[in-house]
Design a protein around this motif. Structure first.
Motif, mmCIF file in Angstrom:
data_model
loop_
_atom_site.group_PDB
_atom_site.id
_atom_site.type_symbol
_atom_site.label_atom_id
_atom_site.label_comp_id
_atom_site.label_asym_id
_atom_site.label_seq_id
_atom_site.Cartn_x
_atom_site.Cartn_y
_atom_site.Cartn_z
ATOM 1 N N ILE A 1 0.856 -1.188 0.000
ATOM 2 C CA ILE A 1 0.000 0.000 0.000
ATOM 3 C C ILE A 1 0.892 1.238 0.000
ATOM 4 N N LYS A 2 0.662 2.146 -0.949
ATOM 5 C CA LYS A 2 1.498 3.348 -1.081
ATOM 6 C C LYS A 2 0.616 4.559 -1.353
ATOM 7 N N ASN A 3 0.907 5.644 -0.631
ATOM 8 C CA ASN A 3 0.156 6.879 -0.813
ATOM 9 C C ASN A 3 0.923 7.827 -1.733
ATOM 10 N N TRP A 4 0.260 8.259 -2.796
ATOM 11 C CA TRP A 4 0.864 9.204 -3.744
ATOM 12 C C TRP A 4 0.451 10.621 -3.349
ATOM 13 N N ARG A 5 1.212 11.201 -2.419
ATOM 14 C CA ARG A 5 0.879 12.513 -1.865
ATOM 15 C C ARG A 5 0.800 13.579 -2.952
ATOM 16 N N TYR A 6 1.705 13.536 -3.934
ATOM 17 C CA TYR A 6 1.756 14.553 -4.986
ATOM 18 C C TYR A 6 1.209 14.040 -6.314
ATOM 19 N N GLY A 7 0.561 12.875 -6.284
ATOM 20 C CA GLY A 7 0.044 12.311 -7.520
ATOM 21 C C GLY A 7 1.177 11.919 -8.456
ATOM 22 N N ALA A 8 0.837 11.662 -9.714
ATOM 23 C CA ALA A 8 1.842 11.356 -10.746
ATOM 24 C C ALA A 8 1.175 11.472 -12.107
ATOM 25 N N LYS A 9 1.773 12.272 -12.975
ATOM 26 C CA LYS A 9 1.213 12.410 -14.319
ATOM 27 C C LYS A 9 1.379 11.115 -15.108
ATOM 28 N N ASN A 10 2.548 10.487 -14.967
ATOM 29 C CA ASN A 10 2.806 9.211 -15.637
ATOM 30 C C ASN A 10 3.425 8.249 -14.622
ATOM 31 N N LEU A 11 2.851 7.069 -14.510
ATOM 32 C CA LEU A 11 3.346 6.067 -13.566
ATOM 33 C C LEU A 11 3.523 4.743 -14.287
ATOM 34 N N ARG A 12 4.662 4.102 -14.014
ATOM 35 C CA ARG A 12 4.941 2.800 -14.605
ATOM 36 C C ARG A 12 5.404 1.836 -13.516
ATOM 37 N N ILE A 13 4.763 0.671 -13.444
ATOM 38 C CA ILE A 13 5.121 -0.378 -12.485
ATOM 39 C C ILE A 13 5.722 -1.540 -13.267
ATOM 40 N N ILE A 14 6.908 -1.979 -12.839
ATOM 41 C CA ILE A 14 7.664 -2.990 -13.592
ATOM 42 C C ILE A 14 8.045 -4.138 -12.662
ATOM 43 N N MET A 15 7.808 -5.379 -13.139
ATOM 44 C CA MET A 15 8.162 -6.563 -12.369
ATOM 45 C C MET A 15 8.582 -7.665 -13.338
ATOM 46 N N PRO A 16 9.627 -8.443 -13.032
ATOM 47 C CA PRO A 16 10.035 -9.526 -13.932
ATOM 48 C C PRO A 16 8.885 -10.485 -14.214
ATOM 49 N N SER A 17 8.721 -10.834 -15.476
ATOM 50 C CA SER A 17 7.652 -11.752 -15.863
ATOM 51 C C SER A 17 8.043 -13.171 -15.486
ATOM 52 N N GLY A 18 7.097 -13.928 -14.911
ATOM 53 C CA GLY A 18 7.394 -15.291 -14.490
ATOM 54 C C GLY A 18 6.329 -15.799 -13.537
ATOM 55 N N ASP A 19 6.761 -16.587 -12.534
ATOM 56 C CA ASP A 19 5.816 -17.170 -11.586
ATOM 57 C C ASP A 19 5.195 -16.136 -10.662
ATOM 58 N N ILE A 20 5.962 -15.085 -10.324
ATOM 59 C CA ILE A 20 5.463 -14.057 -9.410
ATOM 60 C C ILE A 20 4.542 -13.107 -10.185
ATOM 61 N N LEU A 21 3.344 -12.921 -9.657
ATOM 62 C CA LEU A 21 2.324 -12.107 -10.334
ATOM 63 C C LEU A 21 1.953 -10.912 -9.466
ATOM 64 N N PHE A 22 1.390 -9.880 -10.104
ATOM 65 C CA PHE A 22 0.898 -8.745 -9.331
ATOM 66 C C PHE A 22 -0.368 -8.183 -9.961
ATOM 67 N N SER A 23 -1.146 -7.529 -9.129
ATOM 68 C CA SER A 23 -2.346 -6.812 -9.574
ATOM 69 C C SER A 23 -2.454 -5.530 -8.755
ATOM 70 N N THR A 24 -3.157 -4.522 -9.309
ATOM 71 C CA THR A 24 -3.278 -3.245 -8.624
ATOM 72 C C THR A 24 -4.722 -2.750 -8.711
ATOM 73 N N ASN A 25 -4.986 -1.643 -8.037
ATOM 74 C CA ASN A 25 -6.302 -1.018 -8.148
ATOM 75 C C ASN A 25 -6.347 0.045 -9.233
ATOM 76 N N PHE A 26 -5.346 0.023 -10.150
ATOM 77 C CA PHE A 26 -5.401 0.863 -11.345
ATOM 78 C C PHE A 26 -6.144 0.100 -12.444
ATOM 79 N N PRO A 27 -6.905 0.791 -13.292
ATOM 80 C CA PRO A 27 -7.705 0.093 -14.303
ATOM 81 C C PRO A 27 -6.911 -0.384 -15.516
#
Length: 386
Positions: free
Chosen positions: A226-252
């Motif tokens: 859980i992370k709070n974006w106090r100043y927002g972000a015009k462009n945000l990119r989340i990067i994780m190695p592709s493989g067995d470990i998976l991720f999901s977010t509350n971004f659409p």
């Protein structure tokens, strides 16, 4: 404090303006302009000239701006292979500028300053990248690298305020450890606070890069970030190695596989993250310790000063268990393990132990009959007294 800042400013100009010249004297001049107030001149402000050389170290000269914002350093000696720059502290913000030379003649210097404010309302994040690139099974930690571009799009310089709420603050997940922060903002420092860190620095109008890394401990295969974006972000990119470990977010936005540097990553890109938005990122299939590694890790985590008392306790526990087992083996205490220790009970235990040893051939017949007779006599005497 101001003296220390001026000393450190001398090293800032090392990349700038090499001067190759015989020793001579000339004048360095310039003007201090306030861009917040329609380029009005600023008077009565102290300007510092820094001269760095291998032979004489760092020298400083001081000048005060006049009513036109002009300043002048006269009779300045030039040394071969010297470096020159000027600095000013205006309304608690630090400004620096190099001295440029044309045919060994210094050009006039124009220093632009701004009015200062402790409000962070005009601070935003232009670009942000979050890279999850190392999942340590042995340490049960996730390594994260964040790179952000902080934008001050006003005509004011941000300076830290008096209270903790008047500092630039950036969110971190709960339990984050091993924080390291790097930035191109001059004379900046940081302090880690609850759920984040605060940057102690003046931020001039324009863009500034901040890079920070940290580790997050986790306990099982699923982790919620859980992370709070106090100043927002015009462009945000989340990067994780592709493989067995998976991720999901509350971004659409969709998570796509992309090749970066010859490696496939799972990437989610989103735009216009609002100020104060709380992002939730769930990571699954994290590597877990097997039972053998977990026991070894728990043992290794025991502090050295506690190892001797713990070892002694284990020895005493083993000896105690052995003693109790021995007692139950040779003595017939069927009702309770410890029914009492009266003289009568002790004699019964001794007779029981003698019979077991005789039946197993551990004592001779002569010793058995002699010893049992003595014990029975003592037992009879006790019965008569009761």
């Amino acid at each position: 404090m101001k003296f220390l800042i001026l000393i450190s400013l001398g090293f800032l100009f090392l990349p700038y303006s090499f001067v190759y010249s015989d020793q001579s004297e000339l004048t360095i001049s310039g003007q201090l302009i306030n861009l917040t107030s329609d380029e009005s001149p600023v008077s009565g402000i102290e300007i510092t000239l820094h001269i760095s050389s291998l032979q004489k170290g760092t020298q400083t000269h001081l000048a005060i701006t006049n009513e036109k914002g002009e300043f002048e350093f006269t009779e300045i000696t030039f040394l071969e292979n010297s470096l020159y720059g000027v600095s000013v502290i205006y309304q608690d913000a630090i400004y620096v500028s190099s001295v440029d030379f044309d045919q060994k003649v210094p050009a006039d210097i124009k220093i632009n300053v701004y009015d200062s404010s402790s409000s962070d309302k005009f601070i935003s994040i232009q670009n942000a990248s979050m890279v999850f690139d190392n999942f340590n099974e042995d340490l049960q930690t996730i390594s994260v690298l964040e790179v952000i571009t902080v934008l001050n799009d006003s005509n004011l310089a941000y300076v830290p305020g008096e209270g903790p709420m008047e500092l630039l603050r950036f969110g971190l997940p709960e339990g984050a450890i091993n924080l390291n922060v790097d930035t191109n903002i001059f004379e900046s420092n940081y302090v880690q606070v609850d759920r984040g860190f605060a940057l102690i620095a003046s931020v001039l109008p324009g863009s500034h890069e901040i890079t920070y890394s940290y580790e997050i401990p986790y306990e099982n295969s699923n982790f919620k970030y859980i992370k709070n974006w106090r100043y927002g972000a015009k462009n945000l990119r989340i990067i994780m190695p592709s493989g067995d470990i998976l991720f999901s977010t509350n971004f659409p936005d969709s998570i796509l596989n992309k090749e970066i540097g010859g490696r496939i990553y799972s990437v989610q890109e989103t735009e216009n993250v609002s100020r104060g938005f709380q992002a939730v990122l769930e990571i699954s299939n994290l590597p877990e310790l097997n039972w053998h590694k977990k026991i070894t890790q728990d043992f290794d985590s025991v502090k050295f000063e506690y190892s001797a008392p713990i070892a002694l306790s284990l020895v005493l526990l083993i000896v105690g268990i052995w003693g109790i087992t021995n007692t139950l083996k040779f003595r017939k205490r069927s009702n309770l393990w410890f029914p009492g220790s009266s003289e009568k009970q002790v004699l019964e235990d001794m007779i029981s132990e003698l019979e077991i040893k005789h039946d197993s051939g551990n004592v001779s017949d002569d010793y058995y009959f002699s010893r049992k007779n003595d014990l029975l006599i003592r037992q009879s005497n006790i019965n008569e007294t009761e």
